[in-house]
Write a protein that holds these residues in place. Structure first.
Motif, short mmCIF file in Angstrom:
data_model
loop_
_atom_site.label_atom_id
_atom_site.label_comp_id
_atom_site.label_asym_id
_atom_site.label_seq_id
_atom_site.Cartn_x
_atom_site.Cartn_y
_atom_site.Cartn_z
N GLY A 1 0.71 -1.35 0.09
CA GLY A 1 0.07 0.09 -0.15
C GLY A 1 0.96 1.62 0.09
O GLY A 1 0.89 2.17 -0.81
N ILE A 2 1.52 1.46 0.65
CA ILE A 2 2.72 2.14 0.89
C ILE A 2 3.78 2.99 -0.57
O ILE A 2 3.82 3.41 -1.06
CB ILE A 2 4.05 2.13 1.48
CG1 ILE A 2 2.85 2.25 2.82
CG2 ILE A 2 4.56 3.34 1.78
CD1 ILE A 2 4.43 2.29 4.67
N LEU A 3 3.22 1.44 -1.19
CA LEU A 3 4.34 1.61 -2.98
C LEU A 3 3.42 2.15 -3.61
O LEU A 3 4.01 3.27 -4.67
CB LEU A 3 4.88 -0.02 -3.04
CG LEU A 3 6.19 0.12 -2.13
CD1 LEU A 3 6.42 -2.20 -2.99
CD2 LEU A 3 7.57 0.35 -2.57
N ALA A 4 2.23 1.85 -3.55
CA ALA A 4 1.27 2.65 -4.52
C ALA A 4 1.65 3.25 -4.70
O ALA A 4 1.36 4.90 -5.34
CB ALA A 4 -0.15 1.46 -4.23
N ALA A 5 1.30 4.09 -2.70
CA ALA A 5 0.94 5.70 -2.64
C ALA A 5 1.97 6.70 -3.51
O ALA A 5 1.96 8.15 -3.51
CB ALA A 5 0.95 5.75 -1.13
N LEU B 1 13.97 6.81 -3.04
CA LEU B 1 13.66 8.40 -3.69
C LEU B 1 14.66 7.79 -4.55
O LEU B 1 14.21 7.92 -6.30
CB LEU B 1 14.07 9.56 -3.18
CG LEU B 1 13.11 9.86 -1.94
CD1 LEU B 1 13.90 10.40 -1.07
CD2 LEU B 1 11.88 9.94 -2.10
N ARG B 2 15.71 7.03 -4.90
CA ARG B 2 16.71 7.28 -5.72
C ARG B 2 16.28 6.30 -7.09
O ARG B 2 16.18 6.50 -8.25
CB ARG B 2 18.24 6.66 -5.43
CG ARG B 2 19.26 6.75 -6.51
CD ARG B 2 20.37 5.61 -5.64
NE ARG B 2 20.30 3.89 -6.10
CZ ARG B 2 19.73 3.44 -6.80
NH1 ARG B 2 19.77 3.57 -8.33
NH2 ARG B 2 19.45 2.10 -6.95
N ALA C 1 9.91 8.11 3.22
CA ALA C 1 9.99 8.44 1.43
C ALA C 1 8.84 9.39 0.64
O ALA C 1 8.82 9.86 0.40
CB ALA C 1 10.47 7.25 0.53
N GLN C 2 7.91 8.41 1.17
CA GLN C 2 6.15 8.89 0.96
C GLN C 2 6.55 10.82 1.93
O GLN C 2 5.13 11.52 0.51
CB GLN C 2 5.03 8.09 1.60
CG GLN C 2 4.25 8.76 1.52
CD GLN C 2 3.52 8.92 0.00
OE1 GLN C 2 4.08 8.45 -0.87
NE2 GLN C 2 2.27 9.35 0.23
N ALA C 3 6.18 10.75 2.42
CA ALA C 3 6.49 12.13 3.99
C ALA C 3 7.48 13.21 2.59
O ALA C 3 6.61 14.24 2.17
CB ALA C 3 7.11 12.09 4.63
N VAL C 4 8.02 12.18 2.15
CA VAL C 4 9.43 13.60 0.85
C VAL C 4 8.28 13.75 -0.39
O VAL C 4 7.95 14.68 -0.96
CB VAL C 4 10.40 12.93 0.59
CG1 VAL C 4 11.28 13.62 -0.67
CG2 VAL C 4 11.55 12.71 2.30
#
Length: 586
Positions: A86-90, A298-299, A447-450
């Protein structure tokens, strides 16, 4: 021979993954997220019949890593892989929006629960396929520790189960000496304790358990405080109170912000998919797992990442096993990043960071609370250097435990958050998984927050501070109100060459095992278990399929998994094995 596909094999949608993605995208608050369709499959490019959370955990290494401490593959009693997916999808949706802002043609995103599981065991996969030996327990500790207890928490004389953290040998020694533990046990126990984050095992001398078992918890807390170590009780409640927000974005004062810096168009390499964050520059000063993993994500999404390390390099570079001259685990989180060495205790080192940030879009750190302000490198300081900067802090506790919290590490967070209770069934005492669950979730969430901060910058033109924590990451994992109760087949039974995961129908209706194992085995789990040990996992899986039941060999060897052609589209293997980027941008 052809057989009809049993109804149990029709895969439901990965509901948990979709719910987590929807929750995170709602927090982003960007209406554009609704314009990026995201498909979440179970298996993705993994060529296996993965149709449930448990099947993914079995095939993709989670059961093996989590079960190391118990000496047998064991499922997590929560939808961990689904949460990661789910995090990866977001992340994929937000990255696609950022790519569209610079003209990249990203119509939709795809990921899978199988890819998420592989990503979550990335450092263990790297270690298993590199040089050296992962068995870090000294022989004396291995002989003394009983083989049938698995990982168990420390328990005080008055019955308090607790988790201990001591980040260096001096604190470790000070704590145990104050409790009167014998010196030989201290030296034998330090290395497996120190390495448990990397190995997912921790065989300690029984003398240490006896030492804490003779002291009340109040005395244990005093000993920890005097030694500079930290202890926290392990919560029995899997819910563990009101969860903190996943992240917090704080727009910075207009006086220190300006129009976001323009991103230059970066041509994509021939044959590659779109890299949605190409043209973005990230500066990170991080250590261990959580922070480096955030930069790694992010990379993989296309950003250029510059890593600030102390003079001589990060000490984790030398941690065995090695992949070439560098630690395989370290490489799994940091390959592909540029490195600049700087001593942040000096004025010149801090000037180096400011110079790097002057050309960056993101500054990422996971320092202890207050360190950024003491160094003059907090969000307000650096946004004055770089208008439009996203300043990201990946912490342990955020602000949940006050101004002087315990050290924010994976196992303490599992203990306090209720995750340590949720991951184990009710018949076992709560204990943190030695697989670094919250470090991985915390890195992904940072990373999602970024990404959320970058989208907010696109909308408002203002610099953003993006704070997340291991505690907020742990809260993303769906929990039952009460600890789950397992039947006799929830833990994969042993076969002649490994272990076998039984599908939902076979576990819920063990009488159907008689169609494969015989009527007497269906009535007696011990008889069934003995019969399964007479054949190989693959042979039994084939016989279950002929009977219309699902069974799957458990991935108990990560090195073999990496070499398995069924994983070749999801895992790359050269000096070490690593999961490929878990998104497809189409």
């Amino acid at each position: 021979m052809t057989t009809s596909t049993p109804r149990a094999q029709v895969a439901p949608a990965p509901t948990v993954a979709h719910r987590v993605a929807d929750r995170l995208l709602a927090l982003v608050g960007d209406p554009g997220t609704a314009t990026v369709p995201c498909r979440i499959d179970w298996a993705g490019p993994v060529d296996l019949p993965l149709r449930s959370e448990q099947a993914v955990q079995a095939a993709c290494g989670i059961m093996q890593v989590h079960g190391r401490a118990a000496g047998r593959p064991t499922p997590l009693a929560v939808d961990y892989a689904g949460t990661v997916a789910g995090i990866l999808a977001a992340q994929g949706v937000c990255a696609a929006l950022l790519g569209r802002a610079t003209g990249r043609d990203v119509a939709r995103v795809r990921t899978s629960v199988g890819q998420a599981a592989l990503f979550s065991v990335g450092q263990y996969l790297a270690a298993a396929t590199a040089e050296g030996d992962e068995d870090d327990a000294p022989p004396a500790a291995r002989r003394e520790a009983p083989t049938d207890v698995g990982h168990r928490p420390f328990v005080s004389a008055d019955g308090v189960s607790f988790e201990l953290e001591a980040l260096d040998a001096e604190r470790w020694l000070g704590f145990w000496q104050r409790l009167g533990a014998p010196g030989a046990a201290l030296s034998q126990g330090w290395r497996p304790f120190q390495q448990r984050f990397a190995t997912a095992t921790c065989l300690l001398p029984q003398a240490l358990y006896r030492a804490v078992g003779a002291a009340p918890y109040a005395a244990i807390r005093t000993a920890a405080a005097q030694a500079g170590a930290d202890v926290l009780p392990i919560g029995e409640d899997p819910g563990a109170g009101r969860p903190p927000p996943a992240w917090r974005l704080t727009p910075l004062d207009k006086a220190t912000t300006g129009t976001p810096p323009a991103r230059e168009a970066v041509p994509k390499p021939p044959g590659s998919g779109p890299a949605p964050l190409a043209g973005l520059r990230v500066v990170e000063s991080t250590r261990r797992v959580q922070g480096p993993l955030a930069g790694h994500v992010l990379r993989l999404l296309g950003a250029q990442v510059v890593r600030v390390e102390p003079p001589g390099g990060d000490p984790m570079r030398g941690m065995p096993p090695m992949a070439g001259p560098t630690s395989a685990r370290f490489r799994a989180l940091n390959d592909g990043k540029q490195v600049v060495e700087a001593d942040l205790t000096t004025g010149q080192g801090r000037r180096t960071v400011r110079e790097l940030v002057a050309g960056a879009d993101v500054f990422l750190h996971n320092w202890a609370p207050g360190k950024a302000a003491r160094l003059g490198l907090d969000a307000a300081d650096l946004s004055a250097v770089r208008p439009g900067l996203v300043h990201a802090w990946a912490s342990g506790w955020g602000e949940a435990l006050g101004q002087a919290p315990p050290v924010g590490t994976d196992f303490l967070v599992q203990a306090h958050s209720g995750l340590a209770a949720a991951v184990r069934p009710a018949h076992l005492p709560p204990a943190p998984s030695l697989m670094t669950l919250t470090d991985v979730l915390g890195g992904l969430l940072s990373a999602q927050a970024v990404l959320a901060g970058l989208l907010a910058r696109e909308r408002t033109g203002r610099a953003q501070r993006a704070d997340s924590s291991l505690l907020s990451a742990a809260a993303l994992v769906p929990r039952p109100r009460q600890r789950v109760r397992w039947g006799p087949w929830e833990t994969p039974p042993a076969t002649a060459d490994g272990h076998l995961w039984l599908g939902e129908t076979a576990r819920a209706h063990p009488e159907q095992l008689g169609r494969v194992l015989g009527a007497d085995a269906a009535r007696c789990p011990d008889t069934a278990a003995a019969r399964l040990r007479t054949g190989t996992s693959s042979a039994w899986a084939a016989r279950f399929a002929e009977a219309g039941l699902t069974a799957l060999p458990v991935g108990t060897d990560l090195a073999r998994l990496a070499a398995d052609p069924r994983f070749s589209a999801a895992v790359r293997h050269d000096a070490y094995a690593r999961p490929l980027a878990p998104w497809e941008f189409l």
